[in-house]
Design an enzyme around this catalytic site. Sequence first.
Site, PDB file in Angstrom:
ATOM      1  N   PRO A  90     -50.300  14.812  25.725  1.00  0.00           N
ATOM      2  CA  PRO A  90     -49.488  13.769  26.348  1.00  0.00           C
ATOM      3  C   PRO A  90     -49.072  14.102  27.777  1.00  0.00           C
ATOM      4  CG  PRO A  90     -48.685  14.262  24.136  1.00  0.00           C
ATOM      5  CD  PRO A  90     -49.690  15.313  24.470  1.00  0.00           C
ATOM      6  N   GLU A 117     -46.598  20.668  16.785  1.00  0.00           N
ATOM      7  CA  GLU A 117     -45.683  20.447  17.903  1.00  0.00           C
ATOM      8  C   GLU A 117     -46.352  20.629  19.265  1.00  0.00           C
ATOM      9  OE1 GLU A 117     -42.215  19.456  19.829  1.00  0.00           O
ATOM     10  OE2 GLU A 117     -42.776  19.258  17.721  1.00  0.00           O
ATOM     11  N   ARG A 155     -71.202   5.827  26.898  1.00  0.00           N
ATOM     12  CA  ARG A 155     -71.820   4.551  27.291  1.00  0.00           C
ATOM     13  C   ARG A 155     -72.272   4.547  28.748  1.00  0.00           C
ATOM     14  NH1 ARG A 155     -68.759   0.892  29.830  1.00  0.00           N
ATOM     15  NH2 ARG A 155     -69.661  -0.891  28.726  1.00  0.00           N
ATOM     16  N   ASP A 170     -68.213  -3.562  34.617  1.00  0.00           N
ATOM     17  CA  ASP A 170     -67.059  -3.435  33.740  1.00  0.00           C
ATOM     18  C   ASP A 170     -65.750  -3.511  34.511  1.00  0.00           C
ATOM     19  OD1 ASP A 170     -68.444  -3.124  31.402  1.00  0.00           O
ATOM     20  OD2 ASP A 170     -68.539  -0.950  31.538  1.00  0.00           O
TER      21      ASP A 170
END
Length: 249
Positions: A90, A117, A155, A170
């Site tokens: 994160p 954790e 991709r 895209d």
Amino acid sequence: MMKLDFLTLFPEMFEGVLHSSILKKAQEKEAVEFRCVNFRDYSTNKHSSVDDYPYGGGAGMVLAPQPIFDAVDDLVSKSENKPRVILLCPQGERFTQRKAEELANEEHLIFICGHYEGYDERIREHIVTDEISIGDYVLTGGELGAMVIADSVVRLIPGVLGNTTSKIEDSFSTGLLEHPHYTRPAEFRGLKVPNVLLSGNHAHIEEWRTKQSFKRTLERRPDLLEDYTLNKKEEKWMQQIKDEMNQEN
């Protein structure tokens, strides 16, 4: 052939994703090779544990360095190229299309998918080349993030997508959101496809699509335009779009 290794305590999570759709086809075309490695197999602890209590106290358990260091060392020793070692975290750099394009040029990627954790800081400091987050939220582990990145990167490998222009057009690849798409029938429940798309005039169609990309980006993600340099024609279009939006409001 690109190689992607996933270090995970839950290799079964990858089965459906890696063996479906574009990722399955990429393997069949021998454009990519996937390997899921359970780093518990590298634990030298008699209980095969991979985590321990944090020094200094605190909630939760922390992934120990030994199993992950040894797993990465083993994969690197067998690699023909120096791999990028990606920590799903994160606290990492937010994943973008630009990052996907960068990683698609690599020969070998190793993803470290943690649980609990957090990681022993020595993992982050000494074996990781990239820390990546797929968004400002917390998941139970890094597996889903690794799958998202893998799908986005694979991709982009030449030959994987049937239509080579798809990845170029895209959303985010051009710096803008993608224009609207329509298919047959030309009228459905009284809802009609824009006439320009039925005109056969490719220059007008391309201009319409570009304007729609600008409009959609301005409406939904104006932050993307902060780093976008407009040419004179695009500046004119943008002013027209803003005027039309003001009239609508």
